[in-house]
Motif scaffolding. Structure first.
Motif, PDB file in Angstrom:
ATOM      1  N   ALA A   1       0.913  -1.237  -0.018  1.00  0.00           N
ATOM      2  CA  ALA A   1      -0.060   0.095   0.091  1.00  0.00           C
ATOM      3  C   ALA A   1       0.817   1.334  -0.113  1.00  0.00           C
ATOM      4  O   ALA A   1       0.521   2.174  -0.732  1.00  0.00           O
ATOM      5  CB  ALA A   1      -0.874   0.098   1.302  1.00  0.00           C
ATOM      6  N   PHE A   2       1.834   1.192   0.571  1.00  0.00           N
ATOM      7  CA  PHE A   2       2.828   2.360   0.708  1.00  0.00           C
ATOM      8  C   PHE A   2       3.382   2.500  -0.441  1.00  0.00           C
ATOM      9  O   PHE A   2       3.596   3.667  -1.007  1.00  0.00           O
ATOM     10  CB  PHE A   2       3.745   2.337   2.043  1.00  0.00           C
ATOM     11  CG  PHE A   2       4.549   3.813   2.125  1.00  0.00           C
ATOM     12  CD1 PHE A   2       3.726   4.837   2.520  1.00  0.00           C
ATOM     13  CD2 PHE A   2       5.727   4.026   1.768  1.00  0.00           C
ATOM     14  CE1 PHE A   2       4.249   6.033   2.587  1.00  0.00           C
ATOM     15  CE2 PHE A   2       6.171   5.069   1.863  1.00  0.00           C
ATOM     16  CZ  PHE A   2       5.639   6.286   2.403  1.00  0.00           C
TER      17      PHE A   2
ATOM     18  N   THR B   1       1.210   4.133  -2.861  1.00  0.00           N
ATOM     19  CA  THR B   1       1.221   5.626  -2.498  1.00  0.00           C
ATOM     20  C   THR B   1       2.514   6.290  -3.250  1.00  0.00           C
ATOM     21  O   THR B   1       2.121   7.289  -3.984  1.00  0.00           O
ATOM     22  CB  THR B   1       1.219   5.741  -1.057  1.00  0.00           C
ATOM     23  OG1 THR B   1       0.241   5.204  -0.431  1.00  0.00           O
ATOM     24  CG2 THR B   1       1.102   7.378  -0.617  1.00  0.00           C
ATOM     25  N   GLU B   2       3.625   5.816  -2.936  1.00  0.00           N
ATOM     26  CA  GLU B   2       4.962   6.508  -3.483  1.00  0.00           C
ATOM     27  C   GLU B   2       5.018   6.325  -4.952  1.00  0.00           C
ATOM     28  O   GLU B   2       5.428   7.310  -5.678  1.00  0.00           O
ATOM     29  CB  GLU B   2       6.187   5.785  -2.904  1.00  0.00           C
ATOM     30  CG  GLU B   2       7.473   6.308  -3.100  1.00  0.00           C
ATOM     31  CD  GLU B   2       7.382   7.741  -2.614  1.00  0.00           C
ATOM     32  OE1 GLU B   2       6.759   8.221  -1.645  1.00  0.00           O
ATOM     33  OE2 GLU B   2       7.909   8.890  -3.392  1.00  0.00           O
TER      34      GLU B   2
ATOM     35  N   ARG C   1       2.364   6.589  -6.836  1.00  0.00           N
ATOM     36  CA  ARG C   1       1.427   7.484  -7.258  1.00  0.00           C
ATOM     37  C   ARG C   1       1.773   8.967  -7.207  1.00  0.00           C
ATOM     38  O   ARG C   1       1.847   9.656  -8.095  1.00  0.00           O
ATOM     39  CB  ARG C   1       0.182   7.414  -6.417  1.00  0.00           C
ATOM     40  CG  ARG C   1      -1.126   7.875  -7.126  1.00  0.00           C
ATOM     41  CD  ARG C   1      -2.398   7.649  -6.306  1.00  0.00           C
ATOM     42  NE  ARG C   1      -2.741   6.191  -6.167  1.00  0.00           N
ATOM     43  CZ  ARG C   1      -3.929   5.790  -6.975  1.00  0.00           C
ATOM     44  NH1 ARG C   1      -4.702   6.672  -7.470  1.00  0.00           N
ATOM     45  NH2 ARG C   1      -4.275   4.813  -6.947  1.00  0.00           N
ATOM     46  N   VAL C   2       2.683   9.160  -6.199  1.00  0.00           N
ATOM     47  CA  VAL C   2       3.422  10.449  -6.034  1.00  0.00           C
ATOM     48  C   VAL C   2       4.296  10.624  -7.260  1.00  0.00           C
ATOM     49  O   VAL C   2       4.281  11.598  -7.968  1.00  0.00           O
ATOM     50  CB  VAL C   2       4.193  10.524  -4.644  1.00  0.00           C
ATOM     51  CG1 VAL C   2       5.023  11.628  -4.543  1.00  0.00           C
ATOM     52  CG2 VAL C   2       3.204  10.537  -3.535  1.00  0.00           C
TER      53      VAL C   2
END
Lengths: 250, 309
Positions: A13-14, A17-18, A20-21
Motif C-alpha cells: 500500500a505504501f 502511494t509512493e 502515485r506520487v
C-alpha cells in the motif's frame, strides 16, 4: 505478515502511494533519462567503439539513481512534510515504509531502465547469461542504492544540506568509476577498487557475462560478485535497522 | 472498569547538548486522559507540549517515566499501541503530488483498511473537512488551510481510539476552524479520545472537556475551563496599560500579573470602581472584562500565552 522477525504489512500500500506520487511528477520521470542519453550521444560522436560499455553503464547508472531519488524523497517527506510522524505513529512498520518507498521510486527511473536495457539487448545482442546477470546485478544495485540513500536521508535536518552530498554520491558511484567507460582505461592499481564498488562491479559482471567486453580474472569476477551481493545485503539490513531506529527518536 | 485512554506518570525528557549541557524539555509530567474525553494541553511555544505528545504517541523515547495507552505500555511496546492511535503532526503537510482523496485513501490503505471501508471513510472525512470540492486537485494547488485540513482529514478518517492532534487548526481561517472543531466533537461522540495541543485559548476552551497548562516542561495546573477560571479568584479582570507606577496600589486588590504591556488584576465587581478611580487619578485608561481562560493562564504561568521566551 512477518518475515525474518520484521513486519511487512502495508509495504504494498505504501509502495503504491509512493508510485502515485512519482507518477504525478511527469516531468521528473521524463527527464530521468537526460544524463544517460547525453553521455551516449557523446560516445556516439567521439568513440563508437565504447558504445556497448556506455550502454551497460547507462542501465546500471539509471538503477543507481533510484537511490538518489529515494534519498531526496525520504528527506523531503520527513523534513518538509513531517509525514513520517503520520506513518510511524501507525501500524505501518518502519521496514514496510522503507521497502514501500524503495519500490515506489522505481517508477521514476523505470523508463530509462527499460528503454536503455532494450537498446542494450538489441545493439549489443546481449546473451541469455548477460541478461540474467543484468537482472541479478540490477536487483543488487537497487537494494544497495535505496538502502544507502535511505540511511543518508535520515542524517540531515535541512533539505538543502543534502543536495551537495547527492551530487558527491552520484559522481563517486556513477561517474568516476568505470561505469560508462571500459575498465581497461583505468590504471591497474585502481582495478580492485572498481571491483569492490557496487556500480562498477555490476557493470563489469554484465560485461564479463557478455564475453569479450572486459578482461578480468575469474577470481576478480568472484570478488566483484561477492562484494556486490554482500554490499546489497549488508546495506539493506543496515537500512532496516536505521529505519527502525529513526522511527522513534531518542 | 475499562483502561484509561492515556496515563502518563512522571514523564521527563532531557536532551544532552555539547559541552555536557542538558536541556530539560519535560520535567515529570503526569496526566490521565479518560476514554472518549477531549483533552487540551495548553502552553506557550517551547513549553513542552509537542515533546509530550511525541512521547505519548510513541515517536520519542522519554528519559524517564511511563506511558500507558489503553492499559498497554507505550514505552516498552510501541508496536502494540500504534494501531490504537493516529497523529496530526505539527505543521504536517500532505504529499504535494497527491490529491486529498488519494492522500486520505493511501494512508488508510497503509494502515490496513480494506478498499471499500477506505473509500467510504475517505469521502466522509473529506466531507467533514469541507474538502470534497477540491478532493481531486493536487495538493500543490491547495491553500495552506486546505492542506492542513487534508492532514486532519487523513487522521480523523482512521477513527483511531486515541487521536493526537498537534496544533491541528494552525493556518486555518475561523470558519474552517469551527468546522474542524465540530468534526472533533463528532469523533468524540463516536467514542474517540482526543488529546490536542494548542496555544489558541478559544480552541482549548471551546473544544476540550479537560485542560492542562504546561510551562517549561512542567504541568502547572489542570481541570475544566470553568474550574481553571474559578481558581483565578474573581469574575472581572481590570487591565491597566503602562500601570507600573501604580503597581503597589494595585497589589492591594489582589495578585497583579504583568504581561509586558499591561498589568492585570482580577477582582470581584464590588472593587472595580476603586481601581478605575485609582487609574483615573493617574490619567491611565484601564479596561474591564470578564475573566477568561487567558487570566487562568496568566495566573498559572505568569505570562501571556503569546509571550516569547
Amino acid at each position: 505478515m512477518t518475515f525474518l522477525g520484521l513486519r511487512w504489512e502495508g509495504t504494498r500500500a505504501f509502495g503504491a502511494t509512493e508510485m502515485r506520487v512519482q507518477l504525478h511528477e511527469g516531468l521528473a520521470i521524463a527527464t530521468s533519462m537526460i544524463v544517460q542519453v547525453v553521455l551516449l550521444v557523446f560516445v556516439l560522436v567521439l568513440d563508437r567503439s565504447i558504445l556497448p560499455y556506455a550502454l551497460v553503464g547507462a542501465v546500471v547508472y539509471s538503477v543507481f539513481m533510484l537511490g538518489q531519488r529515494l534519498q531526496n524523497e525520504a528527506a523531503y517527506i520527513r523534513i518538509d512534510h513531517k509525514l513520517t510522524d503520520l506513518y510511524f505513529a501507525s501500524p505501518l512498520s518502519a521496514e514496510a515504509y522503507f521497502l514501500g518507498m524503495s519500490a515506489g521510486v522505481l517508477v521514476a527511473y523505470l523508463p530509462p531502465i527499460l528503454v536503455l536495457a532494450a537498446v542494450l539487448v538489441v545493439v549489443v545482442h546481449l546473451s541469455l547469461l548477460a541478461v540474467g546477470t543484468l537482472l541479478f546485478v540490477g536487483v543488487a544495485v537497487w537494494f544497495f542504492t535505496c538502502s544507502f540513500g535511505y540511511i543518508i536521508s535520515t542524517q540531515f535536518k535541512d533539505n538543502r544540506a543534502i543536495w551537495p552530498y547527492a551530487s558527491l554520491i552520484t559522481n563517486f558511484f556513477g561517474v568516476l568509476p568505470p561505469v560508462f567507460y571500459p575498465l581497461a582505461l583505468l590504471p591497474g592499481y585502481w582495478h580492485p577498487l572498481a571491483l569492490l564498488l557496487p556500480t562498477s562491479a555490476a557493470v563489469i559482471l554484465i560485461e564479463a557475462a557478455q564475453g569479450g567486453l572486459v578482461a578480468v580474472s575469474g577470481s576478480g569476477l568472484a570478488l566483484a560478485a561477492v562484494a556486490l551481493s554482500a554490499e546489497a545485503v549488508v546495506a539493506f539490513a543496515l537500512a532496516i535497522v536505521w529505519a527502525r531506529r529513526s522511527a522513534r527518536e531518542r | 472498569m475499562p483502561a484509561e485512554a492515556l496515563v502518563a506518570r512522571n514523564v521527563a525528557k532531557s536532551y544532552r547538548l555539547r559541552r555536557g549541557l542538558t536541556v530539560d524539555a519535560l520535567r515529570g509530567v503526569s496526566l490521565t486522559v479518560h476514554p472518549g474525553e477531549r483533552f487540551a494541553l495548553l502552553g506557550r511555544n517551547g513549553a513542552g507540549k509537542t515533546t509530550f505528545l511525541r512521547i505519548a504517541s510513541t515517536l520519542l523515547v522519554p528519559t524517564s517515566g511511563t506511558v500507558e495507552v489503553f492499559g498497554r505500555d507505550a514505552i516498552a511496546d510501541p508496536v502494540a499501541v500504534r494501531s490504537l492511535l493516529a497523529v496530526v503532526p505539527q505543521e504536517g503537510k500532505p504529499f504535494f503530488h497527491l490529491t486529498p482523496r488519494e492522500q486520505v485513501y493511501a494512508y488508510l490503505s497503509a494502515r490496513g483498511f480494506d478498499r471499500a471501508t477506505a473509500r467510504a471513510r475517505t469521502d466522509e472525512a473529506l466531507g467533514q473537512m469541507g474538502l470534497l470540492e477540491v478532493a481531486d486537485r493536487l495538493s500543490t494547488t491547495l491553500s495552506g488551510g486546505q492542506r492542513q485540513r487534508t492532514v486532519v482529514a487523513t487522521v480523523i478518517a482512521t477513527e483511531a481510539p486515541l487521536l493526537f492532534l498537534d496544533e491541528p487548526t494552525i493556518g486555518m481561517d475561523p470558519f474552517a476552524r469551527r468546522e474542524v472543531w465540530e468534526s472533533f466533537r463528532r469523533l468524540s461522540r463516536k467514542g474517540c479520545t482526543i488529546l490536542l495541543t494548542t496555544h489558541y485559548l478559544d480552541e482549548a476552551e471551546s473544544l476540550s472537556e479537560h485542560l492542562a497548562i504546561i510551562e517549561r516542561g512542567r504541568l502547572l495546573t489542570q481541570g475544566t475551563a470553568e474550574g481553571l477560571k474559578q481558581q483565578v479568584g474573581g469574575t472581572l479582570r481590570v487591565s491597566v496599560p503602562d500601570g507600573a507606577r501604580i503597581r503597589s496600589e494595585l497589589e492591594t486588590f489582589g495578585q497583579v500579573v504583568d504581561d509586558g504591556e499591561k498589568l492585570h488584576v482580577v477582582v470581584g465587581p464590588e472593587r472595580v470602581q476603586e481601581i478605575l478611580a485609582l487609574a483615573a487619578r493617574e490619567k491611565l485608561q484601564p479596561t474591564v472584562g470578564p475573566v477568561t481562560l487567558e487570566e487562568a493562564f496568566l495566573r498559572a504561568v505568569g505570562r501571556s500565552i503569546d509571550a516569547e521566551g
